[in-house]
Design a protein around this motif. Structure first.
Motif, PDB file in Angstrom:
ATOM      1  N   ASP A 182      10.179   7.694  -7.292  1.00  0.00           N
ATOM      2  CA  ASP A 182      11.547   7.923  -6.819  1.00  0.00           C
ATOM      3  C   ASP A 182      11.730   7.548  -5.359  1.00  0.00           C
ATOM      4  O   ASP A 182      12.791   7.785  -4.778  1.00  0.00           O
ATOM      5  N   GLN A 183      10.704   6.952  -4.744  1.00  0.00           N
ATOM      6  CA  GLN A 183      10.780   6.534  -3.347  1.00  0.00           C
ATOM      7  C   GLN A 183      10.763   5.013  -3.256  1.00  0.00           C
ATOM      8  O   GLN A 183       9.996   4.355  -3.955  1.00  0.00           O
ATOM      9  N   ASP A 184      11.627   4.464  -2.414  1.00  0.00           N
ATOM     10  CA  ASP A 184      11.676   3.023  -2.194  1.00  0.00           C
ATOM     11  C   ASP A 184      11.056   2.683  -0.853  1.00  0.00           C
ATOM     12  O   ASP A 184      11.360   3.319   0.165  1.00  0.00           O
ATOM     13  N   VAL A 185      10.188   1.685  -0.860  1.00  0.00           N
ATOM     14  CA  VAL A 185       9.604   1.171   0.380  1.00  0.00           C
ATOM     15  C   VAL A 185      10.299  -0.143   0.709  1.00  0.00           C
ATOM     16  O   VAL A 185      10.322  -1.064  -0.107  1.00  0.00           O
ATOM     17  N   LEU A 186      10.880  -0.197   1.885  1.00  0.00           N
ATOM     18  CA  LEU A 186      11.618  -1.382   2.300  1.00  0.00           C
ATOM     19  C   LEU A 186      10.898  -2.088   3.441  1.00  0.00           C
ATOM     20  O   LEU A 186      10.467  -1.451   4.405  1.00  0.00           O
ATOM     21  N   LEU A 187      10.773  -3.401   3.316  1.00  0.00           N
ATOM     22  CA  LEU A 187      10.188  -4.236   4.367  1.00  0.00           C
ATOM     23  C   LEU A 187      11.328  -5.061   4.963  1.00  0.00           C
ATOM     24  O   LEU A 187      11.945  -5.859   4.250  1.00  0.00           O
ATOM     25  N   PRO A 188      11.662  -4.872   6.239  1.00  0.00           N
ATOM     26  CA  PRO A 188      12.826  -5.557   6.809  1.00  0.00           C
ATOM     27  C   PRO A 188      12.827  -7.073   6.624  1.00  0.00           C
ATOM     28  O   PRO A 188      13.895  -7.669   6.504  1.00  0.00           O
ATOM     29  N   ASP A 189      11.658  -7.689   6.608  1.00  0.00           N
ATOM     30  CA  ASP A 189      11.567  -9.128   6.346  1.00  0.00           C
ATOM     31  C   ASP A 189      10.420  -9.368   5.371  1.00  0.00           C
ATOM     32  O   ASP A 189       9.254  -9.177   5.740  1.00  0.00           O
ATOM     33  N   PRO A 190      10.692  -9.790   4.134  1.00  0.00           N
ATOM     34  CA  PRO A 190       9.626  -9.991   3.151  1.00  0.00           C
ATOM     35  C   PRO A 190       8.684 -11.123   3.505  1.00  0.00           C
ATOM     36  O   PRO A 190       7.621 -11.264   2.905  1.00  0.00           O
ATOM     37  N   MET A 191       9.051 -11.939   4.498  1.00  0.00           N
ATOM     38  CA  MET A 191       8.181 -13.034   4.939  1.00  0.00           C
ATOM     39  C   MET A 191       7.149 -12.564   5.958  1.00  0.00           C
ATOM     40  O   MET A 191       6.336 -13.357   6.429  1.00  0.00           O
ATOM     41  N   ALA A 192       7.170 -11.279   6.296  1.00  0.00           N
ATOM     42  CA  ALA A 192       6.164 -10.731   7.214  1.00  0.00           C
ATOM     43  C   ALA A 192       4.881 -10.504   6.421  1.00  0.00           C
ATOM     44  O   ALA A 192       4.678  -9.444   5.821  1.00  0.00           O
ATOM     45  N   GLY A 193       4.045 -11.496   6.390  1.00  0.00           N
ATOM     46  CA  GLY A 193       2.813 -11.433   5.603  1.00  0.00           C
ATOM     47  C   GLY A 193       1.588 -11.283   6.482  1.00  0.00           C
ATOM     48  O   GLY A 193       1.657 -10.781   7.603  1.00  0.00           O
TER      49      GLY A 193
ATOM     50  N   THR B  99       0.832  -1.202   0.000  1.00  0.00           N
ATOM     51  CA  THR B  99       0.000   0.000   0.000  1.00  0.00           C
ATOM     52  C   THR B  99       0.867   1.252   0.000  1.00  0.00           C
ATOM     53  O   THR B  99       0.598   2.214  -0.733  1.00  0.00           O
ATOM     54  N   ALA B 100       1.921   1.239   0.795  1.00  0.00           N
ATOM     55  CA  ALA B 100       2.830   2.384   0.841  1.00  0.00           C
ATOM     56  C   ALA B 100       3.500   2.604  -0.511  1.00  0.00           C
ATOM     57  O   ALA B 100       3.632   3.745  -0.976  1.00  0.00           O
ATOM     58  N   ASP B 101       3.913   1.523  -1.160  1.00  0.00           N
ATOM     59  CA  ASP B 101       4.542   1.662  -2.477  1.00  0.00           C
ATOM     60  C   ASP B 101       3.574   2.247  -3.504  1.00  0.00           C
ATOM     61  O   ASP B 101       3.947   3.103  -4.311  1.00  0.00           O
ATOM     62  N   ILE B 102       2.323   1.814  -3.462  1.00  0.00           N
ATOM     63  CA  ILE B 102       1.309   2.300  -4.398  1.00  0.00           C
ATOM     64  C   ILE B 102       1.063   3.798  -4.204  1.00  0.00           C
ATOM     65  O   ILE B 102       0.864   4.535  -5.174  1.00  0.00           O
TER      66      ILE B 102
END
Length: 365
Positions: free
Chosen positions: A95-106, A87-90
């Motif tokens: 020019d902004q990157d959204v990073l999730l510290p662990d991609p397995m956090a679903g 949602t944040a990326d959308i």
């Protein structure tokens, strides 16, 4: 970037052997070095070891609004779960990157509705009811589900704005399809005055509608739920009232309706926090939501007798994948100029999902 090689995994595992004090110091240093170019947000259900670094924290609606309003940060470190980072990326710029510290956090609830199931559901429902259906999705859903809803003129809701937006939607269409959380949908619909006979339940595994009177149905609920909020029971409320006659109970609307009906109040995470803040000194209040938040409220308001409705309930296991070592690793990637776990939604999905999210943000004003 997901850790795939043995070397990557060995290197990451070293973060669990490092002294937490060293990681805390390093995270603070990296945040200071990047200044406004790095923005760290955390959901209320995160652990204290993560929340301590947050530039902003909130529930799903607040975090969506923050993402939409932030045009400056080049790196947004999102301490939440995958659908929130999507949602944040959308809602942020290219020019902004959204990073999730662990991609397995679903999110197990979000995983209960996929595009294949929804396509079959929509085909069946429109064959039965025609085009007089408006889809609504809880923000706890994948970008693909949000895109389908946006493409069909629908809207996203959160637990904060669900009553307002569902009331609006009921004025737009004869019937609604509400997914993926049946409990938020049911509690909201009943709060707005709909009769139980006007609610149906879509059984995605069986591809069929369960309803007492199908032609009377106004809201079709998807058969999904939050595993955390299913741990709260009416028997727990009854036991606490017997022990503490003066107690007040507030629960989240992701709880089953019988639990909501037995409580004194129900509301979103933000509403629960406001309720605690406004309560008089010495008030005894049992809270039925994620215990990471309840534990924080207990510490923040020692003048009130805050307690967990179910002290033995598990906090969200997937949310808790974001911990101090993962956050330290993510910030180290930023400092080293490496990509890390950047969440990117493809352009077409993002376009249609943004239609549904923008409708929500407009209606939430």
């Amino acid at each position: 970037m997901i850790l795939t090689s043995l070397a990557d995994k060995v290197a990451f595992n070293q973060y669990y052997e490092e002294a937490p004090a060293d990681q805390i110091q390093r995270i603070r240093r990296i945040k200071a070095e990047f200044g406004a170019d790095l923005f760290l947000v955390a959901h209320h259900y995160q652990k204290d070891e993560v929340v301590q670094f947050a530039d902003a924290q909130g529930d799903s609606l607040k975090l969506a609004q923050i993402a939409a309003e932030n045009h400056d940060a080049k790196k947004i470190v999102f301490c939440g779960v995958h659908f929130m980072a999507e949602t944040a990326d959308i809602l942020t710029g290219a020019d902004q990157d959204v990073l999730l510290p662990d991609p397995m956090a679903g999110c197990s609830m979000a995983d209960m509705a996929n595009s294949y199931q929804l396509a079959h559901c929509w085909q069946t429902l429109t064959a039965t009811y025609g085009q007089e259906i408006l889809p609504i999705t809880y923000v706890n859903s994948t970008a693909a589900i949000k895109a389908f809803v946006g493409q069909h003129g629908g809207v996203v809701v959160t637990s904060s704005n669900a009553p307002k937006i569902v009331a609006w939607a009921l004025r737009q269409a004869k019937r609604l399809l509400f997914l993926p959380d049946q409990h938020l949908g049911r509690n909201t619909a009943l709060q707005l005055g709909l009769a139980p006979s006007e609610l149906g339940l879509w059984l995605a595994q069986e591809n069929r509608l369960q309803a007492v009177a199908p032609q009377q149905v106004r809201v079709i609920l998807w058969d999904g739920y939050c595993s955390v909020h299913q741990q709260f029971k009416v028997s727990q409320i009854t036991a606490l009232r017997a022990r503490y006659p003066e107690i007040k109970v507030i629960v989240h609307p992701e709880c089953a309706h019988q639990v909501v009906a037995a409580a004194d109040e129900f509301g979103s995470t933000a509403a629960i926090i406001k309720y605690i803040q406004a309560a008089p000194q010495g008030a005894r209040i049992a809270v039925g939501t994620d215990n990471n938040l309840v534990g924080r409220l207990i510490k923040q308001y020692p003048d009130k007798k805050i307690m967990a409705l179910n002290p033995f309930s598990c906090s969200c296991i997937l949310m808790n994948r974001i911990d101090l070592p993962h956050l330290a690793w993510a910030l180290d990637q930023v400092a080293a100029g490496r990509e890390g776990n950047v969440i990117k939604v493809d352009a077409q999905t993002a376009f249609w999902a943004k239609q549904a999210l923008d409708r929500m943000l407009t209606l939430s004003v």
